[in-house]
Design a protein around this motif. Structure first.
Motif, mmCIF file in Angstrom:
data_model
loop_
_atom_site.group_PDB
_atom_site.id
_atom_site.type_symbol
_atom_site.label_atom_id
_atom_site.label_comp_id
_atom_site.label_asym_id
_atom_site.label_seq_id
_atom_site.Cartn_x
_atom_site.Cartn_y
_atom_site.Cartn_z
ATOM 1 N N ALA A 23 37.727 -6.954 -36.517
ATOM 2 C CA ALA A 23 37.446 -8.061 -35.601
ATOM 3 C C ALA A 23 38.731 -8.630 -35.011
ATOM 4 O O ALA A 23 38.796 -8.951 -33.818
ATOM 5 C CB ALA A 23 36.664 -9.150 -36.326
ATOM 6 N N ALA A 24 39.770 -8.741 -35.823
ATOM 7 C CA ALA A 24 41.040 -9.287 -35.347
ATOM 8 C C ALA A 24 41.665 -8.400 -34.275
ATOM 9 O O ALA A 24 42.453 -8.881 -33.448
ATOM 10 C CB ALA A 24 42.007 -9.461 -36.514
ATOM 11 N N ALA A 25 41.329 -7.118 -34.275
ATOM 12 C CA ALA A 25 41.842 -6.194 -33.262
ATOM 13 C C ALA A 25 41.140 -6.358 -31.917
ATOM 14 O O ALA A 25 41.542 -5.732 -30.932
ATOM 15 C CB ALA A 25 41.692 -4.756 -33.744
ATOM 16 N N PRO A 49 29.846 -12.647 -40.536
ATOM 17 C CA PRO A 49 30.925 -13.610 -40.782
ATOM 18 C C PRO A 49 32.206 -13.323 -40.000
ATOM 19 O O PRO A 49 33.036 -14.216 -39.812
ATOM 20 C CB PRO A 49 31.161 -13.501 -42.290
ATOM 21 N N HIS A 50 32.352 -12.082 -39.538
ATOM 22 C CA HIS A 50 33.550 -11.705 -38.790
ATOM 23 C C HIS A 50 33.288 -11.619 -37.289
ATOM 24 O O HIS A 50 34.146 -11.163 -36.528
ATOM 25 C CB HIS A 50 34.071 -10.368 -39.309
ATOM 26 N N GLY A 51 32.102 -12.054 -36.871
ATOM 27 C CA GLY A 51 31.768 -12.009 -35.459
ATOM 28 C C GLY A 51 31.451 -10.617 -34.952
ATOM 29 O O GLY A 51 31.517 -10.362 -33.740
ATOM 30 N N LEU A 52 31.083 -9.722 -35.863
ATOM 31 C CA LEU A 52 30.738 -8.360 -35.495
ATOM 32 C C LEU A 52 29.238 -8.141 -35.589
ATOM 33 O O LEU A 52 28.546 -8.846 -36.335
ATOM 34 C CB LEU A 52 31.442 -7.363 -36.430
ATOM 35 N N ALA A 240 43.929 -2.160 -32.163
ATOM 36 C CA ALA A 240 44.184 -3.267 -31.237
ATOM 37 C C ALA A 240 44.775 -2.777 -29.923
ATOM 38 O O ALA A 240 44.427 -3.277 -28.841
ATOM 39 C CB ALA A 240 45.111 -4.288 -31.887
ATOM 40 N N ARG A 241 45.661 -1.793 -29.991
ATOM 41 C CA ARG A 241 46.248 -1.246 -28.764
ATOM 42 C C ARG A 241 45.199 -0.544 -27.914
ATOM 43 O O ARG A 241 45.222 -0.623 -26.674
ATOM 44 C CB ARG A 241 47.394 -0.295 -29.114
#
Length: 253
Positions: A23-25, A49-52, A240-241
């Motif tokens: 999720a952070a990516a 919980p992680h928005g996924l 993330a990239r």
């Protein structure tokens, strides 16, 4: 039209990265590997919980398995509960005629269509090797709930002299799911790079799919030596990239 950016992330028991790092990516959805006993509540508890959210479920598809329609029907019911529109699968019909393979795949379409969930067949020999073969296979199956999972780089891996934009244009009416993957355009080259470092013009593929009305997720299938699950920090950076590149060319919310 905004298509969610999804990630082929493994199973609930064995994710390729912890969900919070996915999720952070910048990923929004997950293509989740099916496992016996999987249910919507367990998937929601792990991902929400992680928005996924689950955008697709992935299942094996041995066509000679008599229990396959029941298994796909069960998975489609879970997918429908999760709001996922298709089941991703890869299969071969080497030991049967196209008509025989098509008949078995129609049974899967009957089983999943009850839940308004499609079966999406991977860009893979020998039923969906390229657009010409996809069209031939889809004509034989002739089922509204069976289509293609278009892979932007597999068409290069399995063919010579292929252009991915031409390929997706030729088969776009059958596309039910999409795997985004970059490539070097070389036959049987498994070195799939970080997005933007290969030759796949994701923006042009996106344009073709948008014009055809494709509204489901774009699932990043990140595989090969560049994406090493044994080094989670490096993998998270590369995920993330890849997301950043997609957004830089107008893909994803």
């Amino acid at each position: 039209m905004t298509n969610l950016i999804s990630y082929r992330g493994g199973s609930l028991d064995s994710p390729s990265l912890p969900w919070e790092r996915v999720a952070a990516a910048g990923v929004q959805g997950i293509e989740l590997n099916w496992s016996d006993g999987l249910n919507a509540a367990a998937a929601d508890a792990a991902l929400t919980p992680h928005g996924l959210r689950v955008t697709s479920l992935s299942l094996p598809c041995p066509l000679d398995d008599e229990d396959l329609p029941a298994r796909f029907g069960e998975a489609a019911a879970v997918a429908a509960d999760l709001g996922a529109g298709y089941l991703f699968t890869s299969t071969r019909g080497d030991d049967m005629s196209l008509d025989q393979a098509a008949g078995r795949l129609r049974q899967l379409g009957d089983a999943t269509g009850t839940h308004k969930v499609s079966v999406a067949l991977e860009t893979h020999p020998e039923l969906c090797t390229n657009a010409d073969r996809m069209q031939e296979t889809m004509a034989a199956i002739d089922h509204p709930w069976v289509g293609v999972n278009y892979d932007t780089a597999n068409v290069y891996y399995y063919n010579h002299g292929i252009d991915t934009v031409e390929q997706v244009t030729a088969c776009v009416d059958h596309v039910r799911g999409v795997h985004l993957k970059d490539g070097n355009g070389k036959f049987h080259d498994f070195d799939f790079p970080v997005f933007g470092e290969g030759i796949v013009p994701f923006d042009r593929v996106h344009e073709v799919l948008q014009q055809a009305g494709y509204a489901d997720a774009y699932c990043m299938e990140l595989e090969g030596p560049a994406f090493n699950r044994e080094d989670p920090n490096d993998l998270a950076d590369k995920v993330a990239r890849c997301v950043a590149h997609l957004r830089s060319v107008g893909i994803g919310g």
